[in-house]
Enzyme design. Structure first.
Site, PDB file in Angstrom:
ATOM      1  CG  PHE A  37      -0.154   0.058   2.592  1.00 38.36           C
ATOM      2  CD1 PHE A  37       0.174  -1.272   3.112  1.00 38.36           C
ATOM      3  CD2 PHE A  37      -0.306   1.311   3.197  1.00 38.36           C
ATOM      4  CE1 PHE A  37       0.858  -0.845   4.457  1.00 38.36           C
ATOM      5  CE2 PHE A  37       0.320   1.424   4.518  1.00 38.36           C
ATOM      6  CZ  PHE A  37       1.089   0.235   5.073  1.00 38.36           C
ATOM      7  CB  ALA A 158       8.050  -4.455  -0.398  1.00 38.62           C
ATOM      8  CE  LYS A 159       3.219   3.073   3.151  1.00 36.09           C
ATOM      9  NZ  LYS A 159       3.683   3.249   4.528  1.00 36.09           N
ATOM     10  CB  SER A 160       4.474  -5.360   2.526  1.00 38.29           C
ATOM     11  OG  SER A 160       4.957  -5.916   3.533  1.00 38.29           O
ATOM     12  CE1 TYR A 164       3.684   0.832   8.255  1.00 42.61           C
ATOM     13  CE2 TYR A 164       3.722  -0.847   6.324  1.00 42.61           C
ATOM     14  CZ  TYR A 164       4.075   0.505   7.002  1.00 42.61           C
ATOM     15  OH  TYR A 164       4.655   1.300   6.083  1.00 42.61           O
TER      16      TYR A 164
END
Ligand SMILES: Cc1ncc(COP(=O)(O)O)c(C=O)c1O
Length: 338
Positions: A37, A158-160, A164
């Site tokens: 995202f 990677a903004k996965s 989070y």
């Protein structure tokens, strides 16, 4: 921060009402964290609403998707237009922007290939992430007992959604212990980043920030602050930062789309510098807010105007200029830091 629960959400190219923007409980992303995202912001400026570095954010979304082998039939311009259209459809002047690409509903099992790649874009109002007061007074933070992901485990670049889970552990620990945020170290014990923001320290006039190899997300605000700091004549070093350098720094500050530029006034109850926002942090905060609020000329082509087509053309020309400059910079600067 609760949602208003109204407005339109973009789902696979269709605008749907907030309450109807639902997915099935058997969607792959819910069980296996198979989503990537973005988080960007649109600001109200005197020339109209403008998204900050929308191109860079949507490029990072594409690259996060590439790492996770998630292809989606939109090119960079298509993604940017989808965001701009969604803001227009909601008539928002300023907002936080959350595009997400995820493995949807088909079957369950670790293998995500059997599930479709779906996408959504949602918008909401989001003020100062660490509080308005923290922007001026600074925040009190702790070094987390949780480390950031080791290299070659979960890709930090990677903004996965999966990353989070680590961020949430860091954040929950900090809040439970009475702090507003945590700073995570990498598996070597060197400084990495906050749970949702990058970190800079200032020592004897030089600005330092950890390199991509310290398990950080390559933040777009981080990149912008490096550029603005160099514009102001500062020396910026991307360098490994040992934990103890946090305690001996003259200034420490967080940067990120949500946190913007937030000073840190204490770490593990040890005062940072003079215990309040330092001069370098203040100058960079001012430079950053001037750009995002459209108070100074957009010399780097960072703003995409939402409603005014002429302004959009100007922004696109700026982006092209910025692209040429980045290509020149890349020939001079090693891509993964020093
Ligand atoms: C873990 C993490 N690091 C850094 C950042 C800052 O990145 P950006 O400036 O692109 O928002 C974020 C925010 O997205 C984040 O979640």
């Amino acid at each position: 921060m609760g949602f208003h629960g109204t407005g339109k959400i973009w789902m696979n190219g269709t605008l749907v009402e907030w309450k109807d923007a639902t997915i099935h409980i058997a969607s792959h992303v819910i069980h296996y964290g198979s989503g990537v995202f973005e988080g960007a912001r649109c600001y109200a400026t005197p020339k109209g609403s403008a998204c900050f570095r929308l191109d860079a954010h949507m490029r990072r979304l594409q690259l996060s998707g590439k790492i996770y082998r998630m292809a989606y039939p939109l090119d960079l311009a298509g993604w940017q237009n989808a965001v701009l259209d969604t803001i227009r459809a909601n008539g928002m002047k300023s907002c936080y922007i959350r595009p997400i690409l995820y493995r949807g509903y088909e079957s369950l099992g670790v293998n995500p290939f059997t599930c479709p790649v779906d996408a959504a874009i949602m918008l909401w109002d989001w003020g100062a992430y660490l509080g308005k007061e923290a922007l001026e007074q600074g925040c009190d933070v702790k070094v987390a007992s949780w480390s950031r992901m080791a290299p070659n485990t979960l890709p930090a670049m990677a903004k996965s959604t999966a990353n989070y889970a680590n961020s949430a552990l860091i954040k929950m620990e900090a809040i439970s212990d009475g702090y507003s945020e945590g700073i995570a170290l990498d598996v070597s014990g060197n400084v990495s980043e906050g749970s949702g923001q990058n970190l800079f320290i200032v020592r004897d006039g030089t600005i330092h920030t950890p390199p991509l190899g310290s398990s950080i997300l390559g933040g777009i605000t981080r990149d912008s602050i490096v550029t603005l700091a160099r514009d102001l004549g500062h020396t910026v070093a991307e360098t490994i930062i040992p934990r103890e350098a946090l305690y001996t720094a003259d200034e420490v500050f967080f940067v990120g789309t949500a946190a913007e530029v937030t000073p840190v006034r204490s770490i593990d109850k040890i005062q940072v510098g003079a215990g309040h926002r330092g001069p370098v942090t203040a100058a960079l905060q001012q430079a950053f807010f001037d750009v995002i609020n459209g108070e100074v000329p957009d010399t780097h082509g960072w703003l995409s105007y939402v409603y005014d087509e002429e302004a959009q053309l100007r922004a696109q020309r700026g982006a092209a200029r910025r692209g040429r400059r980045a290509a020149e910079d890349q020939r001079q600067v090693p891509m993964f830091g020093e």
